[in-house]
Design a protein around this motif. Structure first.
Motif, PDB file in Angstrom:
ATOM      1  N   PRO A  30      -7.324 -38.978 -10.772  1.00  0.00           N
ATOM      2  CA  PRO A  30      -7.999 -39.019  -9.466  1.00  0.00           C
ATOM      3  C   PRO A  30      -8.135 -40.444  -8.932  1.00  0.00           C
ATOM      4  CG  PRO A  30      -9.089 -37.445 -10.896  1.00  0.00           C
ATOM      5  CD  PRO A  30      -8.077 -38.155 -11.745  1.00  0.00           C
ATOM      6  N   GLN A  31      -8.481 -41.390  -9.811  1.00  0.00           N
ATOM      7  CA  GLN A  31      -8.607 -42.784  -9.394  1.00  0.00           C
ATOM      8  C   GLN A  31      -7.260 -43.332  -8.935  1.00  0.00           C
ATOM      9  OE1 GLN A  31      -9.670 -41.426 -12.218  1.00  0.00           O
ATOM     10  NE2 GLN A  31     -11.779 -42.088 -12.679  1.00  0.00           N
ATOM     11  N   GLY A  32      -6.199 -42.985  -9.670  1.00  0.00           N
ATOM     12  CA  GLY A  32      -4.866 -43.451  -9.306  1.00  0.00           C
ATOM     13  C   GLY A  32      -4.394 -42.865  -7.992  1.00  0.00           C
ATOM     14  N   ALA A  33      -4.737 -41.597  -7.739  1.00  0.00           N
ATOM     15  CA  ALA A  33      -4.351 -40.958  -6.481  1.00  0.00           C
ATOM     16  C   ALA A  33      -4.985 -41.682  -5.298  1.00  0.00           C
ATOM     17  CB  ALA A  33      -4.767 -39.489  -6.489  1.00  0.00           C
ATOM     18  N   VAL A  34      -6.273 -41.962  -5.401  1.00  0.00           N
ATOM     19  CA  VAL A  34      -6.959 -42.660  -4.313  1.00  0.00           C
ATOM     20  C   VAL A  34      -6.319 -44.027  -4.079  1.00  0.00           C
ATOM     21  CG1 VAL A  34      -9.130 -43.745  -3.633  1.00  0.00           C
ATOM     22  CG2 VAL A  34      -9.128 -41.433  -4.585  1.00  0.00           C
ATOM     23  N   LYS A  35      -6.040 -44.738  -5.149  1.00  0.00           N
ATOM     24  CA  LYS A  35      -5.436 -46.070  -5.041  1.00  0.00           C
ATOM     25  C   LYS A  35      -4.088 -46.002  -4.328  1.00  0.00           C
ATOM     26  CE  LYS A  35      -3.720 -49.913  -7.880  1.00  0.00           C
ATOM     27  NZ  LYS A  35      -3.523 -50.404  -9.279  1.00  0.00           N
ATOM     28  N   GLU A  36      -3.253 -45.039  -4.725  1.00  0.00           N
ATOM     29  CA  GLU A  36      -1.902 -44.973  -4.162  1.00  0.00           C
ATOM     30  C   GLU A  36      -1.904 -44.485  -2.719  1.00  0.00           C
ATOM     31  OE1 GLU A  36       0.786 -46.206  -5.524  1.00  0.00           O
ATOM     32  OE2 GLU A  36      -0.441 -46.849  -7.217  1.00  0.00           O
ATOM     33  N   PHE A  37      -2.726 -43.488  -2.405  1.00  0.00           N
ATOM     34  CA  PHE A  37      -2.754 -43.001  -1.029  1.00  0.00           C
ATOM     35  C   PHE A  37      -3.339 -44.050  -0.099  1.00  0.00           C
ATOM     36  CE2 PHE A  37      -1.789 -38.905  -2.856  1.00  0.00           C
ATOM     37  CZ  PHE A  37      -1.030 -38.309  -1.871  1.00  0.00           C
ATOM     38  N   LYS A  38      -4.333 -44.751  -0.561  1.00  0.00           N
ATOM     39  CA  LYS A  38      -4.901 -45.818   0.262  1.00  0.00           C
ATOM     40  C   LYS A  38      -3.859 -46.911   0.507  1.00  0.00           C
ATOM     41  CE  LYS A  38      -8.939 -48.808   0.659  1.00  0.00           C
ATOM     42  NZ  LYS A  38     -10.195 -49.282   0.029  1.00  0.00           N
ATOM     43  N   LYS A  39      -3.086 -47.225  -0.507  1.00  0.00           N
ATOM     44  CA  LYS A  39      -2.043 -48.239  -0.383  1.00  0.00           C
ATOM     45  C   LYS A  39      -0.990 -47.835   0.654  1.00  0.00           C
ATOM     46  CE  LYS A  39      -0.584 -49.779  -4.317  1.00  0.00           C
ATOM     47  NZ  LYS A  39       0.160 -49.851  -5.608  1.00  0.00           N
ATOM     48  N   GLN A  40      -0.790 -46.526   0.821  1.00  0.00           N
ATOM     49  CA  GLN A  40       0.211 -46.019   1.761  1.00  0.00           C
ATOM     50  C   GLN A  40      -0.340 -45.820   3.167  1.00  0.00           C
ATOM     51  OE1 GLN A  40       3.516 -45.484   1.253  1.00  0.00           O
ATOM     52  NE2 GLN A  40       3.326 -46.334  -0.801  1.00  0.00           N
ATOM     53  N   GLY A  41      -1.569 -46.260   3.406  1.00  0.00           N
ATOM     54  CA  GLY A  41      -2.125 -46.202   4.749  1.00  0.00           C
ATOM     55  C   GLY A  41      -2.894 -44.944   5.083  1.00  0.00           C
ATOM     56  N   TYR A  42      -3.204 -44.152   4.072  1.00  0.00           N
ATOM     57  CA  TYR A  42      -3.999 -42.941   4.300  1.00  0.00           C
ATOM     58  C   TYR A  42      -5.476 -43.300   4.414  1.00  0.00           C
ATOM     59  CZ  TYR A  42      -0.028 -39.904   3.172  1.00  0.00           C
ATOM     60  OH  TYR A  42       1.187 -39.259   3.180  1.00  0.00           O
ATOM     61  N   SER A  43      -6.204 -42.469   5.173  1.00  0.00           N
ATOM     62  CA  SER A  43      -7.640 -42.660   5.341  1.00  0.00           C
ATOM     63  C   SER A  43      -8.465 -41.594   4.631  1.00  0.00           C
ATOM     64  CB  SER A  43      -8.004 -42.650   6.828  1.00  0.00           C
ATOM     65  OG  SER A  43      -7.420 -43.738   7.500  1.00  0.00           O
ATOM     66  N   PHE A  44      -7.837 -40.450   4.311  1.00  0.00           N
ATOM     67  CA  PHE A  44      -8.580 -39.405   3.596  1.00  0.00           C
ATOM     68  C   PHE A  44      -7.632 -38.581   2.742  1.00  0.00           C
ATOM     69  CE2 PHE A  44      -7.486 -37.434   7.656  1.00  0.00           C
ATOM     70  CZ  PHE A  44      -7.074 -36.156   7.302  1.00  0.00           C
ATOM     71  N   LEU A  45      -8.226 -37.938   1.735  1.00  0.00           N
ATOM     72  CA  LEU A  45      -7.454 -37.165   0.768  1.00  0.00           C
ATOM     73  C   LEU A  45      -8.303 -36.022   0.239  1.00  0.00           C
ATOM     74  CD1 LEU A  45      -4.890 -36.921  -1.094  1.00  0.00           C
ATOM     75  CD2 LEU A  45      -6.144 -38.344  -2.740  1.00  0.00           C
ATOM     76  N   CYS A  46      -7.722 -34.832   0.204  1.00  0.00           N
ATOM     77  CA  CYS A  46      -8.334 -33.720  -0.513  1.00  0.00           C
ATOM     78  C   CYS A  46      -7.646 -33.599  -1.864  1.00  0.00           C
ATOM     79  CB  CYS A  46      -8.179 -32.416   0.266  1.00  0.00           C
ATOM     80  SG  CYS A  46      -8.855 -30.987  -0.619  1.00  0.00           S
ATOM     81  N   ILE A  47      -8.413 -33.767  -2.920  1.00  0.00           N
ATOM     82  CA  ILE A  47      -7.919 -33.515  -4.278  1.00  0.00           C
ATOM     83  C   ILE A  47      -8.138 -32.037  -4.554  1.00  0.00           C
ATOM     84  CG2 ILE A  47      -8.229 -34.036  -6.722  1.00  0.00           C
ATOM     85  CD1 ILE A  47      -9.072 -36.863  -5.886  1.00  0.00           C
ATOM     86  N   SER A  48      -7.053 -31.285  -4.600  1.00  0.00           N
ATOM     87  CA  SER A  48      -7.120 -29.818  -4.631  1.00  0.00           C
ATOM     88  C   SER A  48      -6.446 -29.297  -5.894  1.00  0.00           C
ATOM     89  CB  SER A  48      -6.457 -29.228  -3.382  1.00  0.00           C
ATOM     90  OG  SER A  48      -5.127 -29.703  -3.243  1.00  0.00           O
ATOM     91  N   ASP A  49      -7.030 -29.584  -7.029  1.00  0.00           N
ATOM     92  CA  ASP A  49      -6.408 -29.160  -8.281  1.00  0.00           C
ATOM     93  C   ASP A  49      -6.485 -27.650  -8.463  1.00  0.00           C
ATOM     94  OD1 ASP A  49      -5.200 -31.380  -9.710  1.00  0.00           O
ATOM     95  OD2 ASP A  49      -7.195 -32.274  -9.624  1.00  0.00           O
ATOM     96  N   HIS A  50      -5.561 -27.134  -9.271  1.00  0.00           N
ATOM     97  CA  HIS A  50      -5.419 -25.692  -9.441  1.00  0.00           C
ATOM     98  C   HIS A  50      -6.669 -25.082 -10.074  1.00  0.00           C
ATOM     99  CE1 HIS A  50      -1.212 -25.559  -8.272  1.00  0.00           C
ATOM    100  NE2 HIS A  50      -0.994 -26.617  -9.036  1.00  0.00           N
ATOM    101  N   ASN A  51      -7.277 -24.175  -9.318  1.00  0.00           N
ATOM    102  CA  ASN A  51      -8.398 -23.368  -9.821  1.00  0.00           C
ATOM    103  C   ASN A  51      -9.553 -24.205 -10.364  1.00  0.00           C
ATOM    104  OD1 ASN A  51      -6.929 -20.800  -9.419  1.00  0.00           O
ATOM    105  ND2 ASN A  51      -5.633 -21.603 -11.041  1.00  0.00           N
TER     106      ASN A  51
END
Length: 327
Positions: A30-51
Motif C-alpha cells: 500500500p505504501q509503495g502504491a501511494v508513492k508510485e501513483f503520486k510520482k505519476q501525477g495522480y491526486s487520489f487512489l482507491c486501494i480495492s483489494d480482493h474481498n
C-alpha cells in the motif's frame, strides 16, 4: 438546451478507482502504491483489494494525495469441476458523509467482504444485485468491473444496482484483449439506464506486462477532499482516459461540442435511430483534431463523446441526457 459537461469553477484531479496491493494479489505494498501513483501525477487512489476492505486515509493520506477506502468484492460461479465460469467483480468505494450517515453501518479496516460463492448454476442478476446492495448498505458507491473479462451475459449484470460501469480496464486489455466494455455501456444507455463510466488500471504490478498508469479518471472538483471528490464523481463531473485529455464538453445552441488534446478521431455516440451520431477523422497526422461539434437531430435521448489519439489511446466523456418537451 445548453449544458456544460464539466464545472467551470473546479480544479482537475487525476485518480484511479481500481488497484491492488500485497494485501491481496498485487505486487505493490500500500505504501509503495501511494508513492508510485503520486510520482505519476495522480491526486487520489482507491486501494480495492480482493474481498478485503481497507481504509488507509490516516496512515497513507496526505494533504496533496487522497486515499479512497474501498474493496473489490466478488460473486463467483463454479462448475462441477470447480472451474470458475463466471464472476461479478464490483468495487465498493466509500461514499460521501451523507451516504455514510444514511447507511449507519460501515466496513472496518481489513474487514473481509465475500467472496460470495455459487456452484453449478446461479441467478446471475440476483447475485449481482445482492452484492451491490450489500456494498451500498455500508455507505459505498459501486462500480461494476470488466464484464467482458468476467464472462457474464448482459442480462446477468445490467441491473439498476450500480452507479458506474468500468468501460476500460488497462490490466485486462494487456492481459487478454478484454479491456473495452463500451458496447455494454451503450446498451444500458439506450434502455434509459442512467449510468456513469470509468477507466481504471486494475493494476497488480506482477507478470510479464505493464498494468499500471494506463487507465484513470480526471475529476473536476472544488477541492481535494473526500466529499468533494466523491460528489464530483457521482455527479459525472469527470472524464475517463487511457491517454488523451478533454478540456471542455457540452451542448450549446443545438450542437454537442468537445475540445481535447490532439486526436486522430473524435466520435459522438448517441441513441435515436440506426446510424445516429457521427465521427470526425483527421485528414493527416500533421493536422490532428482538437475540437469538434455535432448538430443534434432532436431524436437523441443521450449523447457522449470520445477522442482517440495516434497511438489508439482514448478518452471518454460521461453522457449528457437530453430532455424533450412534450414527450
Amino acid at each position: 438546451m445548453n449544458v456544460d459537461g464539466f464545472s467551470k469553477s473546479g480544479n482537475w484531479y487525476k485518480g484511479n478507482l481500481h488497484s491492488h496491493t500485497t494485501n491481496s494479489d498485487g505486487n505493490f505494498t500500500p505504501q509503495g502504491a501511494v508513492k508510485e501513483f503520486k510520482k505519476q501525477g495522480y491526486s487520489f487512489l482507491c486501494i480495492s483489494d480482493h474481498n478485503l476492505y481497507t481504509d488507509y486515509r490516516e496512515k497513507l493520506g496526505e494533504e496533496d494525495f487522497l486515499i479512497l477506502p474501498g474493496v473489490e468484492a466478488a460473486a463467483v460461479l463454479f462448475d462441477a469441476n470447480n472451474i470458475c465460469k463466471k464472476v461479478h467483480h464490483m468495487n465498493g468505494v466509500l461514499g460521501s458523509r451523507a451516504m455514510q450517515e444514511k447507511a449507519g453501518k460501515h466496513y472496518k479496516h481489513r474487514e473481509a467482504v465475500g467472496p460470495f460463492v455459487y456452484y453449478g448454476k446461479w441467478d446471475g442478476a440476483k447475485a449481482a444485485s445482492d452484492m451491490a446492495k450489500e456494498l451500498h448498505s455500508r455507505g459505498c458507491f459501486v462500480t461494476y468491473n470488466h464484464p467482458i473479462w468476467s464472462r457474464v451475459d448482459a442480462e446477468e449484470f445490467i441491473t439498476e444496482d450500480f452507479e458506474i460501469l468500468e468501460i476500460f480496464n488497462y490490466n485486462t486489455q494487456n492481459e487478454s484483449e478484454t479491456g473495452y466494455d463500451t458496447t455494454y455501456w451503450d446498451v444500458m444507455l439506450r434502455k434509459g439506464r442512467h449510468v456513469l463510466a470509468d477507466a481504471s488500471d486494475d493494476n497488480h504490478n506482477a507478470g510479464d506486462f505493464d498494468d499500471a498508469f494506463g487507465g484513470y479518471i480526471v475529476v473536476n472538483a472544488k477541492a481535494l477532499t473526500h466529499d468533494d471528490i466523491v460528489d464530483a464523481i457521482l455527479s459525472g463531473n469527470y472524464y475517463s482516459s487511457s491517454g488523451p485529455e478533454i478540456y471542455s464538453w457540452g451542448i450549446k445552441d443545438g450542437k454537442a461540442y468537445i475540445t481535447c488534446s490532439a486526436s486522430e478521431r473524435i466520435n459522438f455516440i448517441a441513441d435515436g435511430f440506426v446510424g445516429a451520431g457521427t465521427s470526425f477523422v483527421a485528414k493527416s497526422d500533421n493536422n490532428l483534431l482538437q475540437e469538434a461539434a455535432f448538430t443534434l437531430t432532436g431524436n437523441e435521448n443521450y449523447i457522449r463523446a470520445e477522442c482517440r489519439d495516434l497511438f489508439g489511446k482514448k478518452a471518454w466523456t460521461n453522457p449528457i441526457y437530453i430532455e424533450h418537451q412534450g414527450r
